[in-house]
Write an enzyme that holds these catalytic residues in place. Structure first.
Site, PDB file in Angstrom:
ATOM      1  N   GLN A  62       0.825  -1.206   0.000  1.00 38.96           N
ATOM      2  CA  GLN A  62       0.000   0.000   0.000  1.00 38.96           C
ATOM      3  C   GLN A  62       0.861   1.258   0.000  1.00 38.96           C
ATOM      4  O   GLN A  62       0.548   2.236  -0.695  1.00 38.96           O
ATOM      5  CB  GLN A  62      -0.920   0.012   1.222  1.00 38.96           C
ATOM      6  CG  GLN A  62      -2.132  -0.883   1.106  1.00 38.96           C
ATOM      7  CD  GLN A  62      -3.111  -0.658   2.238  1.00 38.96           C
ATOM      8  OE1 GLN A  62      -2.707  -0.402   3.376  1.00 38.96           O
ATOM      9  NE2 GLN A  62      -4.389  -0.741   1.946  1.00 38.96           N
ATOM     10  N   ASP A 115      -8.509  -1.074  17.292  1.00 32.14           N
ATOM     11  CA  ASP A 115      -7.721  -0.086  16.558  1.00 32.14           C
ATOM     12  C   ASP A 115      -7.611   1.138  17.448  1.00 32.14           C
ATOM     13  O   ASP A 115      -8.617   1.807  17.722  1.00 32.14           O
ATOM     14  CB  ASP A 115      -8.400   0.253  15.229  1.00 32.14           C
ATOM     15  CG  ASP A 115      -7.533   1.105  14.310  1.00 32.14           C
ATOM     16  OD1 ASP A 115      -6.627   1.797  14.809  1.00 32.14           O
ATOM     17  OD2 ASP A 115      -7.778   1.075  13.079  1.00 32.14           O
ATOM     18  N   ARG A 170      -5.764   3.867  16.867  1.00 36.24           N
ATOM     19  CA  ARG A 170      -5.270   5.057  16.180  1.00 36.24           C
ATOM     20  C   ARG A 170      -6.229   6.237  16.311  1.00 36.24           C
ATOM     21  O   ARG A 170      -7.432   6.077  16.244  1.00 36.24           O
ATOM     22  CB  ARG A 170      -5.024   4.754  14.704  1.00 36.24           C
ATOM     23  CG  ARG A 170      -3.832   3.853  14.473  1.00 36.24           C
ATOM     24  CD  ARG A 170      -3.710   3.453  13.026  1.00 36.24           C
ATOM     25  NE  ARG A 170      -4.823   2.590  12.608  1.00 36.24           N
ATOM     26  CZ  ARG A 170      -4.926   2.077  11.387  1.00 36.24           C
ATOM     27  NH1 ARG A 170      -4.008   2.351  10.468  1.00 36.24           N
ATOM     28  NH2 ARG A 170      -5.951   1.294  11.078  1.00 36.24           N
TER      29      ARG A 170
END
Length: 217
Positions: free
Chosen positions: A86, A141, A143
């Site tokens: 990516q 997650d 983040r």
């Protein structure tokens, strides 16, 4: 943003550009790209995040990739995830179209490198990537994209075309005041080592990935 901002002293408490320097890059396809790399004063979490600008970075909604650091994938070429491919795709597309790469120090979806390696071990014992995080006492997650919004504003960008398969990035940036004109998907980089990891991303966090159907799976 001109290189004359080198070591500029911020005029207010708002995050600002600290340094701008030229950065030639070798792309995975053998071409060479030229980016401007920026560091920042006063980001909310105090970490050393950077932004790369390709082209003039102008336009109504420049292409932006918000990429979380992955030492194993980005640097070592790990096949357990899709982070390295990516990143390389993003660099190529930004070189061709112009825009910004925000490289955030959020290893392991925010849990850190050593905890991510602990999670790898749990995955080898049958946990998927999210269950492994939870078994270690972490969230699916962790983040937070506050610093991404701060970096964009410091660069004079308030409206973007976001390069992502992760709907949470768009939702968080919009909640933080960054207008997302469009979200464009990255490629789907699957192989025998990361297919279960990608399936978990689709199942748990609704990543927009179209994966192959594995017979008997």
């Amino acid at each position: 943003m001109s290189p004359s901002c080198l070591q500029a002293v911020p005029a207010s408490n708002e995050p600002s550009v600290r340094t701008a320097a030229q950065l030639p890059i070798h792309l995975a396809d053998g071409r060479e790209a030229l980016a401007t790399i920026y560091s920042f004063h006063g980001l909310a979490d105090g970490k050393e995040h950077v932004a790369l600008r390709f082209g003039d970075g102008q336009g109504d909604a420049p292409l932006v990739r918000v990429h979380s650091e992955c030492m194993t994938g980005d640097v070592l070429g790990s096949a357990r995830c899709d982070c390295g491919p990516q990143l390389q795709e993003s660099l190529r597309r930004l070189h061709e179209e112009g825009g910004y790469l925000l490289y955030l120090r959020q290893e392991g979806r925010g849990i850190g490198l050593y905890a991510k390696l602990d999670a790898y071990r749990l995955q080898e014992q049958g946990h998927d990537t999210y269950a492994a995080n939870r078994a270690l006492g972490h969230g699916d997650d962790e983040r937070n994209y506050t610093v991404a919004a701060e970096m964009l504003r410091a660069l004079g960008v308030s409206r973007v075309t976001l390069l992502t398969n992760n709907p949470d990035k768009r939702a968080q940036l919009e909640a933080l005041g960054i207008e997302v004109a469009e979200a464009r998907p990255t490629g789907v980089f699957h192989g025998r080592h990361n297919l279960r990891y990608l399936e978990a991303k689709v199942r748990h966090t609704r990543h927009t990935l179209v994966l192959p159907v594995v017979e008997g799976g």
